[in-house]
Design a protein around this motif. Structure first.
Motif, short mmCIF file in Angstrom:
data_model
loop_
_atom_site.label_atom_id
_atom_site.label_comp_id
_atom_site.label_asym_id
_atom_site.label_seq_id
_atom_site.Cartn_x
_atom_site.Cartn_y
_atom_site.Cartn_z
N VAL A 52 -19.03 -4.70 -3.09
CA VAL A 52 -18.28 -3.31 -3.37
C VAL A 52 -19.12 -2.39 -2.36
O VAL A 52 -18.19 -1.43 -2.02
N LEU A 53 -20.32 -2.17 -2.37
CA LEU A 53 -20.88 -1.22 -1.46
C LEU A 53 -20.28 -1.35 0.16
O LEU A 53 -20.16 -0.59 0.70
N ILE A 54 -20.38 -2.62 0.51
CA ILE A 54 -19.84 -3.05 1.96
C ILE A 54 -18.22 -2.50 2.12
O ILE A 54 -17.72 -1.83 2.88
N ILE A 55 -17.76 -3.21 1.12
CA ILE A 55 -16.06 -2.85 1.17
C ILE A 55 -15.81 -1.31 1.01
O ILE A 55 -14.98 -0.73 1.68
N HIS A 56 -16.61 -0.56 0.35
CA HIS A 56 -16.37 0.73 0.02
C HIS A 56 -16.63 1.61 1.32
O HIS A 56 -15.90 2.50 1.51
N GLU A 57 -17.76 1.12 1.85
CA GLU A 57 -17.96 1.91 3.00
C GLU A 57 -17.08 1.45 4.21
O GLU A 57 -16.95 2.15 5.21
N ALA A 58 -16.47 0.32 4.23
CA ALA A 58 -15.78 -0.31 5.48
C ALA A 58 -14.63 0.82 5.84
O ALA A 58 -14.46 0.71 7.15
N PRO A 59 -13.70 1.23 5.27
CA PRO A 59 -12.80 2.09 5.53
C PRO A 59 -13.15 3.44 6.56
O PRO A 59 -12.35 4.04 7.10
N GLY A 60 -14.63 3.81 6.30
CA GLY A 60 -14.97 5.09 7.26
C GLY A 60 -14.80 6.32 6.65
O GLY A 60 -14.43 6.53 5.25
N GLU A 61 -14.48 7.34 7.29
CA GLU A 61 -14.20 8.60 6.95
C GLU A 61 -12.70 8.76 6.34
O GLU A 61 -11.80 7.92 6.58
N LYS A 62 -12.58 9.49 5.25
CA LYS A 62 -11.29 9.67 4.75
C LYS A 62 -10.78 8.25 4.28
O LYS A 62 -9.79 7.89 4.48
N PRO A 63 -11.55 7.59 3.38
CA PRO A 63 -10.86 6.32 3.09
C PRO A 63 -9.59 6.33 1.97
O PRO A 63 -9.56 6.96 1.20
N THR A 64 -8.83 5.32 2.38
CA THR A 64 -7.61 5.34 1.41
C THR A 64 -7.43 3.89 0.86
O THR A 64 -8.07 2.92 1.51
N ALA A 65 -6.67 3.49 0.06
CA ALA A 65 -6.40 2.08 -0.21
C ALA A 65 -5.72 1.39 0.65
O ALA A 65 -6.05 0.24 0.88
N GLU A 66 -4.88 1.92 1.49
CA GLU A 66 -4.32 1.20 2.86
C GLU A 66 -5.26 0.86 3.59
O GLU A 66 -5.33 -0.45 4.18
N LYS A 67 -6.46 1.73 3.85
CA LYS A 67 -7.41 1.48 4.95
C LYS A 67 -8.26 0.17 4.36
O LYS A 67 -8.72 -0.61 4.94
N LEU A 68 -8.54 0.29 2.98
CA LEU A 68 -9.46 -0.60 2.22
C LEU A 68 -8.72 -2.03 2.46
O LEU A 68 -9.48 -3.04 2.74
N ARG A 69 -7.59 -2.02 2.03
CA ARG A 69 -6.85 -3.20 1.89
C ARG A 69 -6.48 -3.73 3.39
O ARG A 69 -6.79 -5.12 3.90
N SER A 70 -6.70 -2.86 4.51
CA SER A 70 -6.49 -3.39 5.72
C SER A 70 -7.85 -4.19 6.14
O SER A 70 -7.67 -5.19 7.02
N TYR A 71 -8.93 -3.74 5.91
CA TYR A 71 -10.25 -4.16 6.14
C TYR A 71 -10.36 -5.43 5.42
O TYR A 71 -10.83 -6.47 6.37
N MET A 72 -9.73 -5.56 4.40
CA MET A 72 -9.77 -6.91 3.74
C MET A 72 -9.04 -7.95 4.19
O MET A 72 -9.14 -9.23 4.39
N ASN A 73 -7.77 -7.57 4.58
CA ASN A 73 -6.93 -8.39 5.53
C ASN A 73 -7.57 -9.13 6.65
O ASN A 73 -7.36 -10.12 6.79
N GLY A 74 -8.27 -8.12 7.31
CA GLY A 74 -9.19 -8.52 8.36
C GLY A 74 -10.24 -9.53 8.23
O GLY A 74 -10.61 -10.21 8.95
N GLN A 75 -10.75 -9.63 6.89
CA GLN A 75 -11.61 -10.42 6.56
C GLN A 75 -11.38 -11.54 5.94
O GLN A 75 -11.98 -12.66 5.48
N ARG A 76 -9.82 -11.72 5.79
CA ARG A 76 -9.32 -13.00 4.88
C ARG A 76 -9.92 -14.39 5.65
O ARG A 76 -10.04 -15.20 5.04
N HIS A 77 -9.64 -14.43 6.80
CA HIS A 77 -10.12 -15.70 7.49
C HIS A 77 -11.62 -15.81 7.33
O HIS A 77 -12.03 -17.14 7.19
N ASN A 78 -12.46 -14.86 7.62
CA ASN A 78 -14.09 -15.02 7.42
C ASN A 78 -14.35 -15.75 6.12
O ASN A 78 -15.24 -16.29 5.65
N ILE A 79 -13.41 -15.15 4.86
CA ILE A 79 -13.74 -15.75 3.80
C ILE A 79 -13.06 -17.30 3.36
O ILE A 79 -13.83 -18.29 2.88
#
Length: 205
Positions: A174-201
């Motif tokens: 949660v700490l990593i995911i919460h931090e990932a979108p950077g400044e002015k985080p949004t649901a869209e930015k957070l989802r985009s980050y996790m999309n980029g991590q899909r293959h890694n998982i």
């Protein structure tokens, strides 16, 4: 569990912004990579208090793979990718219980977060810092016991121990995911980050 302490601060000291009427740190936790703070704040012309998580790292982290970040931050042994032909790890030989725990629990919990962030509701829940329930209940709901049982069996540990370790992994994620979108985080930015991590998982499942 955050150690209970209370400090009065101005967020301008941290963000160099002048948008808060008042703020206070309501909890903090020392981590391997730095410090994590829970901050309650009250915006100008607003009576309600809000909260967010602030992560201050000791140094810039060059790791971008979320699986490796969780493994590194919690001090778990490195885990191996799954061979798509055998659905087993490519490594041979006996592996310790802790290695098997990391191999199974980290990707499983992160896959739960990937699914959870498919909706704005789930992403916003993470950005808000979570709620009353623990993360395993939130991510897996009625499938929690089955998920814990599989990890317990694979790692050769009790279900209680498996659940505790998985919850710790979830809090770190949660700490990593919460931090990932950077400044002015949004649901869209957070989802985009996790999309980029899909293959890694997926390569570890």
């Amino acid at each position: 569990v955050f150690k209970k302490r209370l400090y009065t601060i101005t967020l301008r000291e941290i963000f160099n912004r002048n948008i808060m009427h008042a703020a206070k740190i309501t909890g903090w936790e020392e981590r391997k990579f730095g410090k994590v703070f829970i901050i309650n704040y009250q915006p100008y012309n607003h009576r309600l208090w809000h909260s967010f998580i602030l992560v201050i790292r000791k140094k810039t982290i060059m790791i971008t793979n979320i699986v490796e970040l969780v493994q590194n931050d919690l001090g778990y042994p490195a885990i191996a990718k799954i061979d798509p032909n055998t659905q087993e790890t490519k490594e041979t030989g006996n592996r310790s219980s802790r290695e098997r725990l990391a191999q199974s629990a980290i990707p499983t919990v992160l896959a739960g977060f990937f699914n959870f962030t498919r909706t704005d509701k789930g992403s916003d829940y993470i950005l808000a810092g979570g709620g009353q329930k623990n993360w395993l209940d939130t991510l897996f709901e009625d499938k929690k016991e089955l998920a814990v049982e599989k990890i317990s069996h694979y790692a050769g540990i009790s279900m209680e121990d498996a659940a505790m370790q998985m919850e710790d992994i979830a809090r770190e994620a949660v700490l990593i995911i919460h931090e990932a979108p950077g400044e002015k985080p949004t649901a869209e930015k957070l989802r985009s980050y996790m999309n980029g991590q899909r293959h890694n998982i997926l390569v570890y499942l």
